[in-house]
Write a protein that holds these residues in place. Structure first.
Motif, PDB file in Angstrom:
ATOM      1  N   TYR A  94     -31.945 -14.624  10.541  1.00  0.00           N
ATOM      2  CA  TYR A  94     -30.810 -15.514  10.269  1.00  0.00           C
ATOM      3  C   TYR A  94     -29.830 -14.836   9.313  1.00  0.00           C
ATOM      4  O   TYR A  94     -28.614 -14.835   9.540  1.00  0.00           O
ATOM      5  N   ALA A  95     -30.354 -14.238   8.244  1.00  0.00           N
ATOM      6  CA  ALA A  95     -29.492 -13.551   7.280  1.00  0.00           C
ATOM      7  C   ALA A  95     -28.786 -12.362   7.927  1.00  0.00           C
ATOM      8  O   ALA A  95     -27.617 -12.090   7.646  1.00  0.00           O
ATOM      9  N   ALA A  96     -29.492 -11.640   8.784  1.00  0.00           N
ATOM     10  CA  ALA A  96     -28.890 -10.485   9.449  1.00  0.00           C
ATOM     11  C   ALA A  96     -27.728 -10.908  10.333  1.00  0.00           C
ATOM     12  O   ALA A  96     -26.683 -10.254  10.375  1.00  0.00           O
ATOM     13  N   LEU A  97     -27.877 -12.013  11.050  1.00  0.00           N
ATOM     14  CA  LEU A  97     -26.808 -12.501  11.916  1.00  0.00           C
ATOM     15  C   LEU A  97     -25.609 -12.955  11.092  1.00  0.00           C
ATOM     16  O   LEU A  97     -24.449 -12.724  11.473  1.00  0.00           O
ATOM     17  N   LEU A  98     -25.868 -13.592   9.957  1.00  0.00           N
ATOM     18  CA  LEU A  98     -24.771 -13.984   9.075  1.00  0.00           C
ATOM     19  C   LEU A  98     -24.038 -12.758   8.540  1.00  0.00           C
ATOM     20  O   LEU A  98     -22.804 -12.706   8.528  1.00  0.00           O
ATOM     21  N   ALA A  99     -24.790 -11.773   8.095  1.00  0.00           N
ATOM     22  CA  ALA A  99     -24.173 -10.566   7.547  1.00  0.00           C
ATOM     23  C   ALA A  99     -23.403  -9.813   8.620  1.00  0.00           C
ATOM     24  O   ALA A  99     -22.296  -9.319   8.384  1.00  0.00           O
ATOM     25  N   ALA A 100     -23.983  -9.723   9.815  1.00  0.00           N
ATOM     26  CA  ALA A 100     -23.312  -9.009  10.898  1.00  0.00           C
ATOM     27  C   ALA A 100     -22.047  -9.726  11.334  1.00  0.00           C
ATOM     28  O   ALA A 100     -21.067  -9.094  11.755  1.00  0.00           O
ATOM     29  N   GLY A 101     -22.045 -11.058  11.224  1.00  0.00           N
ATOM     30  CA  GLY A 101     -20.885 -11.829  11.643  1.00  0.00           C
ATOM     31  C   GLY A 101     -19.838 -12.024  10.576  1.00  0.00           C
ATOM     32  O   GLY A 101     -18.822 -12.678  10.814  1.00  0.00           O
ATOM     33  N   THR A 102     -20.082 -11.470   9.390  1.00  0.00           N
ATOM     34  CA  THR A 102     -19.102 -11.573   8.313  1.00  0.00           C
ATOM     35  C   THR A 102     -18.004 -10.533   8.517  1.00  0.00           C
ATOM     36  O   THR A 102     -18.297  -9.345   8.622  1.00  0.00           O
ATOM     37  N   PRO A 103     -16.751 -10.960   8.589  1.00  0.00           N
ATOM     38  CA  PRO A 103     -15.664  -9.983   8.792  1.00  0.00           C
ATOM     39  C   PRO A 103     -15.665  -8.921   7.719  1.00  0.00           C
ATOM     40  O   PRO A 103     -16.008  -9.179   6.553  1.00  0.00           O
ATOM     41  N   ARG A 104     -15.301  -7.720   8.079  1.00  0.00           N
ATOM     42  CA  ARG A 104     -15.265  -6.611   7.131  1.00  0.00           C
ATOM     43  C   ARG A 104     -14.315  -6.939   5.987  1.00  0.00           C
ATOM     44  O   ARG A 104     -13.168  -7.288   6.193  1.00  0.00           O
ATOM     45  N   GLY A 105     -14.847  -6.821   4.769  1.00  0.00           N
ATOM     46  CA  GLY A 105     -14.053  -7.112   3.597  1.00  0.00           C
ATOM     47  C   GLY A 105     -14.110  -8.552   3.153  1.00  0.00           C
ATOM     48  O   GLY A 105     -13.578  -8.908   2.111  1.00  0.00           O
ATOM     49  N   THR A 156     -15.838 -10.027  28.397  1.00  0.00           N
ATOM     50  CA  THR A 156     -15.606 -11.467  28.566  1.00  0.00           C
ATOM     51  C   THR A 156     -15.740 -12.221  27.251  1.00  0.00           C
ATOM     52  O   THR A 156     -14.894 -13.051  26.903  1.00  0.00           O
ATOM     53  N   VAL A 157     -16.816 -11.938  26.517  1.00  0.00           N
ATOM     54  CA  VAL A 157     -17.138 -12.710  25.315  1.00  0.00           C
ATOM     55  C   VAL A 157     -16.402 -12.204  24.080  1.00  0.00           C
ATOM     56  O   VAL A 157     -16.017 -12.979  23.206  1.00  0.00           O
ATOM     57  N   ARG A 158     -16.207 -10.882  23.981  1.00  0.00           N
ATOM     58  CA  ARG A 158     -15.625 -10.246  22.784  1.00  0.00           C
ATOM     59  C   ARG A 158     -16.365 -10.699  21.522  1.00  0.00           C
ATOM     60  O   ARG A 158     -15.787 -11.296  20.606  1.00  0.00           O
ATOM     61  N   PRO A 159     -17.658 -10.421  21.433  1.00  0.00           N
ATOM     62  CA  PRO A 159     -18.463 -10.942  20.326  1.00  0.00           C
ATOM     63  C   PRO A 159     -18.234 -10.200  19.019  1.00  0.00           C
ATOM     64  O   PRO A 159     -17.767  -9.061  19.008  1.00  0.00           O
ATOM     65  N   ASP A 160     -18.601 -10.854  17.918  1.00  0.00           N
ATOM     66  CA  ASP A 160     -18.675 -10.173  16.615  1.00  0.00           C
ATOM     67  C   ASP A 160     -20.022  -9.478  16.465  1.00  0.00           C
ATOM     68  O   ASP A 160     -20.148  -8.498  15.748  1.00  0.00           O
ATOM     69  N   VAL A 161     -21.054 -10.062  17.125  1.00  0.00           N
ATOM     70  CA  VAL A 161     -22.424  -9.612  16.935  1.00  0.00           C
ATOM     71  C   VAL A 161     -23.094  -9.432  18.298  1.00  0.00           C
ATOM     72  O   VAL A 161     -22.945 -10.281  19.182  1.00  0.00           O
ATOM     73  N   ALA A 189     -17.841  -5.009  17.567  1.00  0.00           N
ATOM     74  CA  ALA A 189     -18.984  -5.843  17.209  1.00  0.00           C
ATOM     75  C   ALA A 189     -20.015  -5.033  16.441  1.00  0.00           C
ATOM     76  O   ALA A 189     -20.047  -3.807  16.515  1.00  0.00           O
ATOM     77  N   ARG A 190     -20.874  -5.737  15.717  1.00  0.00           N
ATOM     78  CA  ARG A 190     -21.995  -5.105  15.025  1.00  0.00           C
ATOM     79  C   ARG A 190     -23.273  -5.348  15.824  1.00  0.00           C
ATOM     80  O   ARG A 190     -23.499  -6.447  16.335  1.00  0.00           O
ATOM     81  N   LEU A 191     -24.100  -4.321  15.890  1.00  0.00           N
ATOM     82  CA  LEU A 191     -25.347  -4.402  16.648  1.00  0.00           C
ATOM     83  C   LEU A 191     -26.513  -4.692  15.711  1.00  0.00           C
ATOM     84  O   LEU A 191     -26.758  -3.945  14.764  1.00  0.00           O
ATOM     85  N   VAL A 192     -27.232  -5.781  15.983  1.00  0.00           N
ATOM     86  CA  VAL A 192     -28.437  -6.162  15.250  1.00  0.00           C
ATOM     87  C   VAL A 192     -29.630  -5.937  16.171  1.00  0.00           C
ATOM     88  O   VAL A 192     -29.660  -6.450  17.291  1.00  0.00           O
ATOM     89  N   VAL A 193     -30.610  -5.170  15.693  1.00  0.00           N
ATOM     90  CA  VAL A 193     -31.780  -4.840  16.500  1.00  0.00           C
ATOM     91  C   VAL A 193     -33.032  -5.401  15.844  1.00  0.00           C
ATOM     92  O   VAL A 193     -33.338  -5.065  14.691  1.00  0.00           O
ATOM     93  N   ASP A 194     -33.727  -6.260  16.562  1.00  0.00           N
ATOM     94  CA  ASP A 194     -35.048  -6.700  16.122  1.00  0.00           C
ATOM     95  C   ASP A 194     -36.043  -5.647  16.593  1.00  0.00           C
ATOM     96  O   ASP A 194     -36.316  -5.521  17.785  1.00  0.00           O
TER      97      ASP A 194
END
Length: 406
Positions: A94-105, A156-161, A189-194
């Motif tokens: 959950y924390a990783a997804l929040l951090a990855a989805g936080t805009p740079r800066g 299509t999606v243009r995701p942040d994460v 986008a930022r890549l989060v790997v489990d």
């Protein structure tokens, strides 16, 4: 804080006796367990400076020496810029997804859209639905093993994460992390790997371009079934700082006892995982020959759709999970198999020193609808085997007797 002590009464002296002794001159060979919730400084000015500079130890939610040792060890293991640890793998994700989805800066988490792998742990799917989708985050899924499908979804999606499991649970599909990282970065986008199942022994995703790598430390990192925890390691200092700030605010803090246990487990991680992988490969090959088994999912088998990729990515190791499906797909057959096991333990976790078996439809993916399980290829006759460190001959003998018909 003054060192002068008045002549306190006995109850007071018993409270404070033996506490706050100077650190010993000798260095302990293992990291001590620091259980203190807070820390003292030389004077009020020093405390104020520590709080202002955000350095040193003040309050255990902000930092703990035992926890910091584990974070340092995981940073080294994954070759990252820094780590944060949590009370569970789900809290870490959950924390990783929040951090990855936080805009740079920025400081506030704002994941607008998440593109996730179709094949994921059941609780991860529920988290995306119940913690992100309901708050306005667009959630899309695709087959991350199909790079053409990934390209289409990104456009299509243009995701942040982008979220993937390096080796998926429970079908053990393998993703091309380098190719996904390149595509995610090109899409902004930022890549989060489990990487819970792969562990740092098989691969370090950050070195291939991933932004964050997540582990349920309850599994292979701890490895002994006695500690729950989660770890996130960041590739860059910017994401690391965002992650650590959010870790403090979320408050899902890992305790020092659990940090010590996981840190201890790391010392034998390579030995355990290599042995478990060797045994799993032998077991997977044997299962393919058994008449009671309809199919076997294991990246080490040449029939596995990502066998070539897994061979190139993992250097000859293929993980310690083996998933197979019983030929007689009835609840009675599944129950008889589990109830007949003698050595293998019917437990819902993985990555232990013990060999464990679970039924994904009953356990890890229970809360998904039958339609969702069918879409992911999870049948009611599926068994997920987490291979332990016992002698492989004993594991095979237990499987043989449990698979006997009648």
């Amino acid at each position: 804080m003054s060192n002068q002590q008045p002549e306190w009464h006995l109850p007071t002296r018993l409270v404070h006796a033996g506490e706050r002794a100077p650190a010993p001159d000798a260095t302990p060979t293992t990291t001590p367990i620091y259980t203190s919730a807070t820390y003292l400084h030389a004077d009020f000015t020093a405390l104020d400076e520590a709080l202002e500079s955000d350095s040193g130890y003040v309050y255990t939610r902000h930092g703990n020496p035992t926890v910091a040792a584990l974070e340092e060890a995981m940073t080294i293991a994954e070759r990252g810029a820094g780590a944060a640890v949590f009370a569970s793998g789900m809290a870490a994700l959950y924390a990783a997804l929040l951090a990855a989805g936080t805009p740079r800066g920025a400081t506030a988490p704002a994941p607008r859209a998440i593109l996730a792998a179709r094949d994921m742990y059941g609780a991860t799917t529920l988290m995306l639905q119940e913690f992100f989708a309901v708050r306005g985050t667009q959630i899309a899924t695709c087959d991350m093993c199909d790079l053409n499908a990934v390209d289409a979804a990104l456009n299509t999606v243009r995701p942040d994460v982008v979220l993937v499991e390096q080796i998926s649970n429970p079908l053990l599909r393998v993703t091309d992390i380098r190719a996904l990282a390149q595509r995610a970065r090109a899409a902004g986008a930022r890549l989060v790997v489990d990487s819970t199942i792969a562990t740092p022994i098989l691969q370090q995703p950050l070195t291939l371009g991933a932004d964050l790598v997540v582990h349920s430390a309850t599994k292979y990192l701890s490895g002994h079934g006695d500690a729950a925890g989660g770890v996130v390691v960041a590739r860059t200092s910017l994401v690391r700082d965002t992650l650590r700030r959010q870790a403090r605010l979320l408050g899902a803090t890992l305790g020092p006892f659990e940090a010590y246990q996981i840190l201890r487990g790391l010392k034998t991680l390579a030995l355990r995982v290599r042995q478990q992988c060797r045994s799993a490969a032998e077991i997977a090959k044997w299962l393919t020959t058994h008449p009671a088994v309809a199919s076997v999912h294991y990246p080490g088998l040449e029939t596995h759709p990502q066998h070539t990729l897994a061979t190139e990515a993992f250097g000859g190791l293929y993980g310690a999970l083996v998933t197979f499906e019983l030929r007689e797909a009835t609840r009675a057959t599944l129950s008889r198999f589990f109830d007949t096991l003698r050595l293998i333990l019917p437990a819902t976790t993985l990555g232990d020193v013990y060999t464990l078996a679970s039924a994904p439809a009953v356990a890890s993916h229970r809360e998904l609808t039958p339609e969702q399980r069918e879409e992911r290829g999870i049948s009611d006759a599926m068994v997920r085997l987490s291979v332990g460190i016992e002698d492989v001959a004993d594991i095979l003998a237990d499987l043989r007797q449990a698979l006997e018909v009648g």
